[in-house]
Design an enzyme around this catalytic site. Structure first.
Site, short mmCIF file in Angstrom:
data_model
loop_
_atom_site.label_atom_id
_atom_site.label_comp_id
_atom_site.label_asym_id
_atom_site.label_seq_id
_atom_site.Cartn_x
_atom_site.Cartn_y
_atom_site.Cartn_z
N GLU A 1 39.66 33.05 41.89
CA GLU A 1 40.45 34.38 42.48
C GLU A 1 40.60 34.43 44.03
O GLU A 1 41.46 34.71 44.41
CB GLU A 1 39.66 35.53 41.86
CG GLU A 1 39.88 35.18 40.14
CD GLU A 1 39.07 36.81 39.66
OE1 GLU A 1 39.69 37.75 39.79
OE2 GLU A 1 38.18 36.65 38.78
N GLU B 1 28.81 33.72 37.92
CA GLU B 1 29.31 34.96 37.24
C GLU B 1 28.67 35.34 36.22
O GLU B 1 28.49 36.47 36.08
CB GLU B 1 30.59 34.70 37.08
CG GLU B 1 31.68 35.78 36.73
CD GLU B 1 32.93 35.60 36.49
OE1 GLU B 1 33.92 36.34 36.27
OE2 GLU B 1 33.39 34.45 36.55
#
Length: 881
Positions: free
Chosen positions: A460, A764
């Site tokens: 991202e 994550e």
């Protein structure tokens, strides 16, 4: 005898090889040792061509500019000395800087490559970079300054020599409102006679791909550059070379350049036909000068291994997940094509690079395949080096293909590229796993500090607000993030929606405030994310003493909080409506009727329906407990900010509102036994960390939190918004052993599981690499790394005192544990370097604290004894004379 001088003189602006300011920079320094109680400081300011200015001040942080405003290109230097009673320190060393070319004085025009309108119609990720060029003649120069910026990413060259050391200039901003320029000393590159000035320009953040789904950034359609070269000649005259209609443009060897997809360079490609540029085909905001340090190449890492796979590909491992690119010095004979793919993980079966864990898919949409892909075609020229400066990658591994041409590890170097932040904190202890965890978290933040604080450097790469508000306290221990944070907050304000909502990420290349994307619009305005506009400026103020940043963000904070309060009054979650058609009086302060990300990334098993398993169920789950808790946090923080800014009526009003929100949270989510209605670890952490639980129930709340942790096998069950506070609230509520059991847990979910499975950055997901060795989601997301805050505040024992600003008062209260026999660390605070070191010998604690000038330390021993330490070195037990 003279005393030491003040040191670490700085201004509140960035710069490349020299600081560059606006017209009125603020001045900061650190007081000298040897003057325990200074009365004031004496400043001496010299601006070239003006009489010197002297001034006195009682402050040493963010001191207002004491002279007349600077004009474009002014060269200034200043020094300071401290006055005590009766001592006077030595003068500091001189600190020199220059004013940038101020916006009103730019005479250059915006120029666009001639064929850019045609390239704008190409898909992002396929567009080439373009060359812009002019030639000029001059005589011998004594000084040359290049001022430049772009809508896109650019490099500037004078006679083929690169100007400055900034990478990815002009950086990531909300280009509709904010644009920064760069200044470079190019004196050594200019020669008497004919010279060339070139700019290499690519899409960058301006119109390249953005986010996990690789949508085009929407800042504008055409690339453009603007530059002025100011020459001071030997004969005393001046000459300015500027972008204008006389420049030309052509194709470049960069056949494709995209920050996400990568770069293709054909070194044998000759420039195309030079054509006149387009002039003033774009509109742009006023040019400004950044408060942040620039992105640079920070360090080089050699390959740790190079493996030749059966299919002919080469796999290189650099031993560390980081952001940057590969420099390749052996490109092979002319025409050799080297293809490079970058990633974070190797397939456990084949040993080949795999990036499938970074692919993304929305329900009903095709898969967005993750790509980080460079190519280099050799011209055969000696000394040719491929270094793709118009892209950036997140990677530990790379796969290279180049036919039958061999490859040697010595020709491969990882360039680590990120914002050049000044380190401020160190930590070490007797437990090697905790030292490694600290290092892994530090690397994770480094990889996500590429001009703005991002979520990950791969999939991202955008400035998610929630990530940074979670990690900021830890980031501020590791590095000086003052200017870096101020720069990012300006984009947060720039991107704020008209109704007061804060964009999920900034700079917001998707431009949600202007585009009618119903899905993005629905997901904008989440608790814990939008609250960053309140919480980060407050942390900036308490850490660095920057009151002006509170004032700069005040309107944005108020608009955000008022939107959240209005939403709480007017919108109710469907489950609440089903229980009662008419709202109860306290419900006007329950924030449950709009979208919240909630406890994002809780361990699987700690939530009924993980987002990836059942997105619809997760989206509609009531997250009012989280929303209301953060509504209290922001309203109470806003009251404190109003008090600092002297806004007495607003301070009283928001303090009253905060109490109403807290009462509502207690009414709806906490019963008289200390149980929360959602009964999750995260809810109990919030109740304790945010001061939501009443004093009489705090022990019961902590006990229930401990009970849940023990029931889960001493595993955490917290998610995005509460993990950073988990260990501190356990330790502070009498559950020290349990805090360390969670910290040192070796089975998933835990931090040490990440280390045991080879993590070099924070993942994550807790099972970012599972037991089979398969990867899931991003392997570099720094938010869970906020646990290292506990290592500083509790293991080491160093924290700022309640109500203190810029570390004027701090507390040293180590929390020893049988798993540790010593810890040491330093923090280069705004007032000087604090040092703490402790060790245990049997039942005895030996402690040393270094207290900077103008600071006071409260030392709290494990038995609760409190001792006050002034400037200098404090030892416990006291050293016998």
């Amino acid at each position: 005898m003279a005393t030491p001088a003040p040191y670490d003189l700085t201004i509140d602006f960035g710069g490349d090889r020299f600081p560059v300011s606006g017209p009125c920079p603020r001045l900061s320094w650190k007081p000298p040792s040897g003057i325990s109680a200074y009365t004031d400081h004496e400043l001496e300011v010299h601006v070239e061509g003006r009489p010197p200015v002297t001034a006195r001040t009682g402050e040493h942080l963010y001191v207002e500019w004491p002279a007349a405003p600077l004009t474009s290109g002014d060269r200034a230097r200043w020094r300071v000395r401290s006055h005590g009673a009766p001592q006077v320190s030595d003068w500091s060393d001189w600190h020199a800087f220059e004013a940038g070319l101020l916006d009103a004085d730019w005479s250059a025009r915006w120029i666009t490559p001639a064929d850019d309108p045609e390239h704008a119609r190409l898909s992002p990720g396929t567009r080439p970079a373009r060359l812009l060029r002019t030639a000029f003649s001059t005589t011998e120069v004594v000084r040359a300054r290049l001022y430049s910026t772009a809508l896109g990413v650019y490099e500037a060259f004078v006679n083929g020599e690169r100007a400055g050391a900034v990478e990815l200039a002009p950086g990531s901003t909300s280009y509709d409102r904010t644009l920064y320029a760069q200044a470079a000393d190019v004196t050594s590159s200019v020669r008497a006679g004919v010279n060339t000035l070139e700019i290499l320009l690519s899409d960058g953040w301006f119109r390249g791909q953005v986010g996990a789904f690789r949508k085009p950034a929407g800042w504008g359609e055409l690339l453009a550059a603007r530059a002025e070269l100011h020459l001071e000649l030997v004969d005393g005259t001046r000459q300015v070379v500027r972008t204008d209609e006389h420049w030309t443009s052509a194709s470049s060897p960069l056949l494709r350049a995209d920050l996400m997809d990568g770069q293709i360079t054909d070194f044998g490609a000759a420039p195309g036909t030079w054509r006149p540029v387009l002039v003033d085909a774009v509109t742009a905001p006023a040019i400004d000068w950044s408060p942040a340090p620039p992105v640079r190449r920070i360090e080089d890492r050699p390959a740790t291994s190079l493996v030749h796979l059966p299919d002919g590909a080469w796999i290189v491992d650099f031993g560390q997940n980081a952001s940057g690119w590969i420099a390749l010095t052996d490109l092979g004979p002319a025409g050799t094509r080297t293809v490079i793919d970058y990633g974070e993980h190797l397939d456990p079966g084949t040993g080949d690079l795999t990036t499938a864990h970074l692919d993304c898919q929305r329900t009903g949409d095709p898969v967005t395949v993750f790509v980080q892909h460079d190519e280099a075609v050799s011209s055969g020229a000696p000394g040719e080096v491929f270094e793709p400066r118009h892209t950036v990658h997140g990677f530990r591994y790379a796969r290279l293909r180049r036919g039958v041409v061999p490859l040697d590890a010595s020709s491969l170097t990882m360039r680590v590229v990120h914002t050049d932040l000044r380190p401020t904190g160190t930590f070490a202890c007797s437990h090697p796993d905790l030292n490694r965890l600290h290092e892994v978290a530090r690397w994770s933040f480094r990889g996500n500090a590429v001009d703005v604080p991002t979520d990950c450097p791969t999939r991202e790469r955008i400035g998610w607000t929630g990530d940074y508000q979670v990690f900021f306290p830890s980031a501020a221990r590791l590095y000086d993030v003052s200017g870096f944070s101020r720069k990012w907050l300006r984009s947060v304000r720039d991107d704020q929606l008209d109704d007061g909502r804060i964009a999920n990420f900034s700079p917001d290349g998707r431009r949600i405030k202007f585009r009618g994307d119903p899905r993005l619009d629905m997901m904008t305005g989440s608790a814990g994310w939008g609250d960053a506009v309140v919480l980060v400026p407050w942390e900036l103020y308490t850490t660095y003493g920057d009151r002006r940043e509170l004032a700069a963000n005040w309107d944005a904070m108020v608009r955000w909080v008022e939107w959240a309060l209005s939403t709480a009054r007017t919108a109710r979650h469907p489950s609440r409506v089903a229980r009662s058609a008419e709202p109860l009086p306290h419900e006007e302060f329950i924030w449950d009727g709009s979208f919240h990300w909630g406890e994002w990334c809780e361990p699987k098993g700690s939530r009924p329906a993980p987002p990836s398993d059942d997105p619809d169920a997760w989206m509609t789950t009531d997250k009012g407990e989280v929303g209301t808790a953060f509504l209290y946090r922001s309203t109470s923080t806003l009251a404190r900010i109003a008090d600092v800014l002297g806004r007495d009526s607003e301070a009283a009003r928001y303090a009253g509102v905060a109490q109403r929100v807290k009462d509502a949270w207690r009414t709806d989510f906490l019963d008289e036994t200390g149980r929360t209605s959602v009964d999750t670890q995260a809810s109990y952490v919030r109740a304790l960390a945010l001061g939501l639980a009443p004093e009489k129930l705090r022990d019961a709340v902590a006990a229930r939190l401990a009970e849940l942790i023990v029931a889960s096998g001493h595993h955490l069950g917290t998610g995005f918004l509460s993990t950073a506070d988990l260990l501190p609230v356990l330790a502070d509520s009498g559950h020290v052993d349990l805090a360390y059991q969670v910290l040192l847990q070796r089975t998933s979910p835990s931090w040490l599981t990440m280390l045991d499975r080879g993590a070099t950055t924070i993942w994550e997901e807790w099972d970012g690499v599972d037991e089979k060795g398969d990867a899931h989601e991003s392997l570099n997301h720094y938010s869970k790394g906020a646990v290292i805050g506990f290592l500083h505040t509790h293991t080491l024992g160093l924290r700022q005192a309640e109500g203190s600003v810029a570390w004027k008062r701090f507390v040293v209260a180590p929390v020893p544990h049988p798993s540790l026999s010593w810890a040491r660390g330093t923090f280069d605070s705004p007032r000087g370097t604090i040092g703490v070191e402790w060790r245990t010998e049997g039942e005895s604690l030996h402690l040393t604290v270094d207290v900077p000038p103008a600071c006071t330390a409260t030392v709290i021993l494990p038995d609760g004894t409190e001792l006050i330490a002034g400037p200098g070195r404090f030892r416990y037990p006291p050293v016998s004379r």
